[in-house]
Design a protein around this motif. Structure first.
Motif, short mmCIF file in Angstrom:
data_model
loop_
_atom_site.label_atom_id
_atom_site.label_comp_id
_atom_site.label_asym_id
_atom_site.label_seq_id
_atom_site.Cartn_x
_atom_site.Cartn_y
_atom_site.Cartn_z
N ASP B 92 4.79 -3.40 -11.40
CA ASP B 92 6.21 -3.11 -11.59
C ASP B 92 6.83 -2.40 -10.39
N LEU B 93 6.04 -2.25 -9.32
CA LEU B 93 6.57 -1.62 -8.12
C LEU B 93 6.75 -2.70 -7.05
N SER B 94 7.76 -2.53 -6.21
CA SER B 94 7.97 -3.52 -5.15
C SER B 94 6.84 -3.42 -4.13
N VAL B 95 6.77 -4.43 -3.27
CA VAL B 95 5.74 -4.44 -2.22
C VAL B 95 5.84 -3.16 -1.39
N SER B 96 7.07 -2.80 -0.99
CA SER B 96 7.25 -1.59 -0.19
C SER B 96 6.80 -0.34 -0.95
N GLU B 97 7.13 -0.31 -2.24
CA GLU B 97 6.75 0.86 -3.04
C GLU B 97 5.23 0.94 -3.19
N ASN B 98 4.58 -0.22 -3.32
CA ASN B 98 3.12 -0.22 -3.37
C ASN B 98 2.54 0.40 -2.09
N LEU B 99 3.11 -0.01 -0.96
CA LEU B 99 2.63 0.53 0.32
C LEU B 99 2.89 2.03 0.39
N MET B 100 4.07 2.43 -0.12
CA MET B 100 4.44 3.84 -0.13
C MET B 100 3.40 4.65 -0.93
N MET B 101 2.92 4.07 -2.04
CA MET B 101 1.93 4.78 -2.85
C MET B 101 0.58 4.87 -2.14
N GLY B 102 0.27 3.86 -1.30
CA GLY B 102 -0.95 3.95 -0.51
C GLY B 102 -0.91 5.14 0.43
N ALA B 103 0.31 5.51 0.85
CA ALA B 103 0.47 6.62 1.78
C ALA B 103 0.83 7.90 1.05
N TYR B 104 0.58 7.95 -0.28
CA TYR B 104 1.00 9.12 -1.07
C TYR B 104 0.49 10.43 -0.48
N THR B 105 -0.75 10.43 -0.02
CA THR B 105 -1.36 11.69 0.42
C THR B 105 -0.84 12.15 1.79
N ARG B 106 0.00 11.33 2.42
CA ARG B 106 0.49 11.70 3.75
C ARG B 106 1.93 12.19 3.68
N SER B 107 2.31 13.02 4.67
CA SER B 107 3.71 13.44 4.69
C SER B 107 4.38 13.22 6.04
N ASP B 108 3.67 12.58 6.95
CA ASP B 108 4.22 12.31 8.29
C ASP B 108 5.10 11.06 8.25
N ARG B 109 6.37 11.25 7.87
CA ARG B 109 7.24 10.12 7.59
C ARG B 109 7.35 9.07 8.69
N GLY B 110 7.53 9.53 9.93
CA GLY B 110 7.70 8.60 11.02
C GLY B 110 6.47 7.72 11.18
N GLN B 111 5.31 8.35 11.09
CA GLN B 111 4.04 7.62 11.21
C GLN B 111 3.87 6.63 10.07
N ILE B 112 4.27 7.05 8.87
CA ILE B 112 4.13 6.16 7.72
C ILE B 112 4.95 4.90 7.96
N ARG B 113 6.17 5.10 8.49
CA ARG B 113 7.03 3.93 8.74
C ARG B 113 6.39 3.00 9.77
N SER B 114 5.83 3.57 10.83
CA SER B 114 5.25 2.69 11.86
C SER B 114 3.97 2.04 11.34
N ASP B 115 3.27 2.73 10.44
CA ASP B 115 2.09 2.10 9.83
C ASP B 115 2.49 0.95 8.92
N GLU B 116 3.64 1.11 8.25
CA GLU B 116 4.12 0.02 7.40
C GLU B 116 4.43 -1.21 8.27
N GLU B 117 5.03 -0.95 9.43
CA GLU B 117 5.31 -2.05 10.36
C GLU B 117 4.01 -2.74 10.80
N ARG B 118 2.98 -1.93 11.03
CA ARG B 118 1.69 -2.50 11.43
C ARG B 118 1.11 -3.38 10.33
N VAL B 119 1.24 -2.92 9.09
CA VAL B 119 0.74 -3.71 7.96
C VAL B 119 1.53 -5.01 7.87
N PHE B 120 2.86 -4.92 8.11
CA PHE B 120 3.69 -6.12 8.06
C PHE B 120 3.35 -7.09 9.20
N GLU B 121 2.93 -6.55 10.34
CA GLU B 121 2.49 -7.42 11.44
C GLU B 121 1.20 -8.14 11.06
#
Lengths: 289, 239
Positions: B92-121
């Motif tokens: 029931d979570l979107s693809v992006s939200e699923n990825l966001m939950m994978g990064a739950y334990t992290r708080s480095d927002r900028g890095q999380i965003r660039s990691d999401e881009e890496r996963v999308f690549e």
């Protein structure tokens, strides 16, 4: 007349909706049918009287304080009572909330007495006109608040990490745990959210129905019935159910007679369960309790 | 020094003894595979590492520190992420939200965003579907999402439980190619539980064959691959 009935029905329904959302959110994350949800709001209403009348605080400060107290109440119920039995079967959890319900009734009666009290702040009785329908200022005001709170909840569930984690926990608690999501903390937040909602409901409903230990009993039952409309799972279903109940009981009260008003919600739930036992919004994946 | 060192691990799964003292090592940057029939204890081993199942005895060392009774939250922060059996994505979570939950334990927002881009690549399909609900994805896409979600924790070691299960042969090949890429280009160590013995031994450097909660055979994958008799006897199938 009809537009007016519908409008004020939506106004009451919006408060049922908030209660229903709290019932749904707690149930789907903890398997607990929280019978004490209404009493969180009742305690909030009594505290509102204390803050406004006894302490002479400003209305908005009072709202803040009441909501904060109800959040703490939600946290406390989770930490002290529900967490130690979190792995019990649903009947144990449900029965425990009946206990909490009576404890909170007792606490309120002990501190503030069993008599009905008027809330110190009332609305200007002059009704306002909206597109030909006349509605009381109190109802209009409450509807506005309910919408705002709904928007806040929507943003919380969709745009914040903890809100999305709360939904993830609903979806698959074990997978959430594997991802490193601290499940107990999210459950604590869930009860805090129930308190947050109850705080607003208590302070908003108090001027309309007066304050007493039993003030929320009927609202809770209707909120619960509305939650069943959403299969105790879907927030949208619960909100639609709550608004339908609000409007239907108002129409029944207005056109048939005030004695059938309370019964309306129950007639609706019986009909609903007979034809769509999974709730109004089809939920196939509702967790077994 | 090995990255992960398990020694004499014992665990129960409910009333059943699932692990009877197993020892496994994963070297830094290595790919290690765990083979065995159903009920051999492979999944339990992974769950002990990620902290979901509490072992009864033995030790688990991560970079030299004992991590036996740590919570999954702590272990994820320490750099071990899990891709669970059956994918277990949040439907029931979107693809992006699923990825966001994978990064739950992290708080480095900028890095999380660039990691999401890496996963999308890595998985362009996920980018196309980033707003779609997880439950609406195909099996292959769900597996990509499960892997992507694991990567969002920024792990040093990724645990994968049957990543190829239930996928069409072509997709299985894709998944194993992805695993090689993660190992070679991202520098991740992998511990892969698999039923697809051929593929698993092709990509891994070292393998363990488990049966009834014990490691029966272990060795370099190239050697295990040629030891048909060993595999046959422990897998219950001729390869």
């Amino acid at each position: 007349m009809l537009g007016q009935q519908i409008l004020s029905g939506l106004a009451t329904g919006s408060l049922y909706a908030l209660t229903a959302i709290a019932v749904v959110v707690v149930f789907r994350n903890t398997r607990t049918i929280n019978l004490a949800q209404g009493d969180f709001a009742m305690i909030g209403a009594f505290l509102g009287i204390v803050f406004l009348k006894d302490w002479g605080l400003n209305y908005y400060v009072t709202i803040l304080l009441v909501v904060a107290c109800c959040i703490v109440l939600g946290f406390g119920v989770e930490r002290i009572i529900m967490r130690p039995i979190a792995n019990s079967d649903w009947l144990t959890l449900f029965t425990t909330t009946i206990g909490i319900y009576y404890i909170l009734h007792g606490v309120a009666g002990l501190f503030w007495g069993r008599d009905t009290k008027a809330f110190p702040l009332t609305f200007d009785p002059t009704p306002v006109d909206i597109l030909g329908a006349v509605i009381s200022q109190g109802h209009l005001y409450n509807m506005g608040w309910a919408l705002a709170i709904g928007a806040v909840l929507y943003a919380f569930f969709n745009f914040t990490k903890q809100g999305v984690a709360m939904r993830a926990l609903t979806d698959d608690p074990e997978a959430a745990y594997m991802m490193g999501i601290p499940v107990r903390f999210i459950v604590l937040l869930t009860w805090g959210l129930a308190g947050f909602i109850a705080g607003f409901v208590g302070i908003l409903i108090a001027p309309i129905i007066y304050v007493s230990p039993e003030m929320m009993d009927e609202v809770l039952v209707k909120g619960y019935v509305a939650a069943v409309f959403g299969g105790l799972y879907s927030i949208q279903g619960a909100v639609i159910g709550a608004l339908l109940i609000g409007v239907a009981e108002n129409l029944a009260g207005g056109y048939i007679g005030s004695h059938v008003k309370t019964a309306t919600a129950f007639v609706m739930i019986v009909v609903l369960l007979a034809f769509r036992p999974q709730g109004l919004i089809g939920i196939q994946k509702r967790r077994e309790i | 020094m090995s990255l992960l060192k398990i020694d004499g691990l014992e665990a129960n799964y409910g009333p059943v003894t699932a692990l009877r003292g197993i020892s496994i090592e994963v070297p830094e940057g290595g790919i290690v595979t765990l083979l065995g029939a159903n009920g051999a204890g492979k999944s339990t081993t992974l769950k002990c590492i990620s902290g979901v199942v509490k072992p009864r005895g033995g030790t688990i060392e991560w970079k030299g520190d004992k991590i036996l009774n740590r919570s999954p939250n702590w272990i994820t922060r320490a750099g071990i992420a899990q891709v669970p059996e059956g994918r277990r994505i949040f439907k029931d979570l979107s693809v992006s939200e699923n990825l966001m939950m994978g990064a739950y334990t992290r708080s480095d927002r900028g890095q999380i965003r660039s990691d999401e881009e890496r996963v999308f690549e890595l998985f362009p399909r996920l980018k196309e579907r980033s707003k779609q609900l997880g439950g609406s994805l195909s099996g292959g896409e769900q597996q990509m999402l499960a892997i992507g979600r694991g990567l969002m924790a920024r792990p040093t070691l990724l645990l994968l439980d049957e990543p190829s299960l239930g996928l069409a042969p072509l997709l299985v090949k894709d998944i194993f190619e992805t695993l090689l890429k993660l190992n070679q280009e991202w520098g991740l160590a992998l511990l892969v539980v698999e039923q697809n013995v051929t593929m698993a031994l092709k990509v891994s450097q070292f393998g363990y064959v488990m049966q009834l909660g014990q490691v029966m055979v272990s060795g370099p994958s190239a050697e295990l691959r040629n030891d048909a008799k060993v595999l046959e006897s422990y897998m219950g199938v001729a390869q």
